[in-house]
Write an enzyme that holds these catalytic residues in place. Structure first.
Site, PDB file in Angstrom:
ATOM      1  CE  LYS A 151      -2.257  -0.805   3.852  1.00  0.00           C
ATOM      2  NZ  LYS A 151      -1.529  -2.002   4.303  1.00  0.00           N
TER       3      LYS A 151
ATOM      4  NE  ARG B 269      -4.255  -1.048  10.025  1.00  0.00           N
ATOM      5  CZ  ARG B 269      -3.117  -0.488   9.645  1.00  0.00           C
ATOM      6  NH1 ARG B 269      -3.109   0.585   8.910  1.00  0.00           N
ATOM      7  NH2 ARG B 269      -1.981  -1.025   9.997  1.00  0.00           N
TER       8      ARG B 269
ATOM      9  NE  ARG C   8       7.634  -2.721   6.578  1.00  0.00           N
ATOM     10  CZ  ARG C   8       6.334  -2.481   6.449  1.00  0.00           C
ATOM     11  NH1 ARG C   8       5.848  -2.039   5.303  1.00  0.00           N
ATOM     12  NH2 ARG C   8       5.502  -2.697   7.430  1.00  0.00           N
TER      13      ARG C   8
ATOM     14  NE  ARG D 296       6.601  -0.287  10.253  1.00  0.00           N
ATOM     15  CZ  ARG D 296       5.435  -0.192   9.624  1.00  0.00           C
ATOM     16  NH1 ARG D 296       5.369   0.374   8.441  1.00  0.00           N
ATOM     17  NH2 ARG D 296       4.345  -0.668  10.170  1.00  0.00           N
TER      18      ARG D 296
ATOM     19  NE  ARG E 197       2.284  -4.492  11.598  1.00  0.00           N
ATOM     20  CZ  ARG E 197       3.353  -4.399  10.815  1.00  0.00           C
ATOM     21  NH1 ARG E 197       4.467  -5.048  11.110  1.00  0.00           N
ATOM     22  NH2 ARG E 197       3.301  -3.681   9.738  1.00  0.00           N
TER      23      ARG E 197
HETATM   24  P1  AMP Z   1       0.774   0.867   9.150  1.00  0.00           P
HETATM   25  O1  AMP Z   1       2.014   1.639   8.857  1.00  0.00           O
HETATM   26  O2  AMP Z   1      -0.414   1.334   8.343  1.00  0.00           O
HETATM   27  O3  AMP Z   1       0.977  -0.630   9.072  1.00  0.00           O
HETATM   28  O4  AMP Z   1       0.386   1.189  10.670  1.00  0.00           O
HETATM   29  C1  AMP Z   1       1.251   0.877  11.731  1.00  0.00           C
HETATM   30  C2  AMP Z   1       0.460   0.766  13.026  1.00  0.00           C
HETATM   31  O5  AMP Z   1      -0.187   2.015  13.307  1.00  0.00           O
HETATM   32  C3  AMP Z   1      -0.664  -0.257  13.019  1.00  0.00           C
HETATM   33  O6  AMP Z   1      -0.216  -1.575  13.305  1.00  0.00           O
HETATM   34  C4  AMP Z   1      -1.572   0.289  14.110  1.00  0.00           C
HETATM   35  O7  AMP Z   1      -1.049   0.040  15.401  1.00  0.00           O
HETATM   36  C5  AMP Z   1      -1.468   1.783  13.872  1.00  0.00           C
HETATM   37  N1  AMP Z   1      -2.483   2.252  12.894  1.00  0.00           N
HETATM   38  C6  AMP Z   1      -2.266   2.778  11.652  1.00  0.00           C
HETATM   39  N2  AMP Z   1      -3.417   3.102  11.057  1.00  0.00           N
HETATM   40  C7  AMP Z   1      -4.406   2.759  11.924  1.00  0.00           C
HETATM   41  C8  AMP Z   1      -5.824   2.825  11.886  1.00  0.00           C
HETATM   42  N3  AMP Z   1      -6.485   3.297  10.812  1.00  0.00           N
HETATM   43  N4  AMP Z   1      -6.509   2.389  12.973  1.00  0.00           N
HETATM   44  C9  AMP Z   1      -5.879   1.929  14.065  1.00  0.00           C
HETATM   45  N5  AMP Z   1      -4.549   1.817  14.166  1.00  0.00           N
HETATM   46  C10 AMP Z   1      -3.807   2.233  13.111  1.00  0.00           C
END
Ligand code: AMP
Length: 187
Positions: free
Chosen positions: A13, A88, A128, A134, A145
């Site tokens: 994404k 999400r 990654r 990260r 996740r």
């Molecule tokens: P991502 O980079 O999109 O994988 O987001 C990393 C982390 O941020 C996720 O595992 C969640 O802990 C938090 N996060 C990001 N976007 C959301 C969302 N829309 N709702 C809830 N938690 C989020």
């Protein structure tokens, strides 16, 4: 073009979102990037979200909804945007629809689902982890996740299918090949 990118963590994404930004000249709104920036800056919001993110759980809806609402109100988001990592869960998707209406913006045009199988996802995320380090790219957190994605986020595909907006695109192969599939699916 107002679009939502759906797909498991590591499905591409972020990468495809950047290509869409360059192609359409619209901003990418990533709640994950915004949260990581808040953690790095040590803001109160960042302190609240950090433990939840490190565990691979979803942070509270009101936190991410606040981030998106603030961002969607900015001038560069008026002619379109790419949402990466939001919504999400179904509650966030419903709030997003209501928010666009309240902001006087047209509704979401398309939800693009990047389909990549779990084994490939784990492989990509471990890779990654080595490259970017990260905090949430550790194997047990990665598995969590993916589980959270399957339980809470994947059902959004049905949400957008009901609205006639969902398109599934194979998320494996060359980056340009995947991008062509996405642009074809947007038409
Ligand atoms: P991502 O980079 O999109 O994988 O987001 C990393 C982390 O941020 C996720 O595992 C969640 O802990 C938090 N996060 C990001 N976007 C959301 C969302 N829309 N709702 C809830 N938690 C989020």
């Amino acid at each position: 073009m107002r679009m939502v990118l759906l797909g498991a963590p590591g499905s591409g994404k972020g990468t495809q979102g950047e290509k869409l930004v360059a192609h359409f000249g619209i901003p990418k709104i990533s709640t994950g990037d915004a949260l990581r920036a808040a953690v790095a800056a040590g803001t109160e919001l960042g302190r609240k979200a950090k433990a939840t993110m490190d565990a691979g759980e979803l942070v509270a809806n009101d936190i991410v909804i606040g981030i998106v609402e603030e961002r969607l109100g900015q001038p560069d988001a008026q002619k379109g945007f790419v949402l990466d990592g939001f919504p999400r869960n179904t509650a966030q998707a419903q709030v997003l629809d209501a928010m666009l209406e309240r902001l006087g913006q047209p509704p979401i045009d398309r939800a693009i689902h990047l389909a990549v199988d779990d084994e490939e996802i784990i492989h990509r995320l471990l890779d990654r982890a080595q490259k970017e380090g990260r905090a949430d790219d550790k194997e047990d957190v990665i598995r969590n996740r993916i589980a959270v994605y399957n339980a809470e986020t994947h059902p959004l595909l049905a949400y957008y299918e009901q609205q006639g907006k969902a398109r599934t695109v194979q998320g494996t192969g060359g980056l340009d090949e995947i991008f062509s599939r996405i642009t074809a699916a947007l038409n």
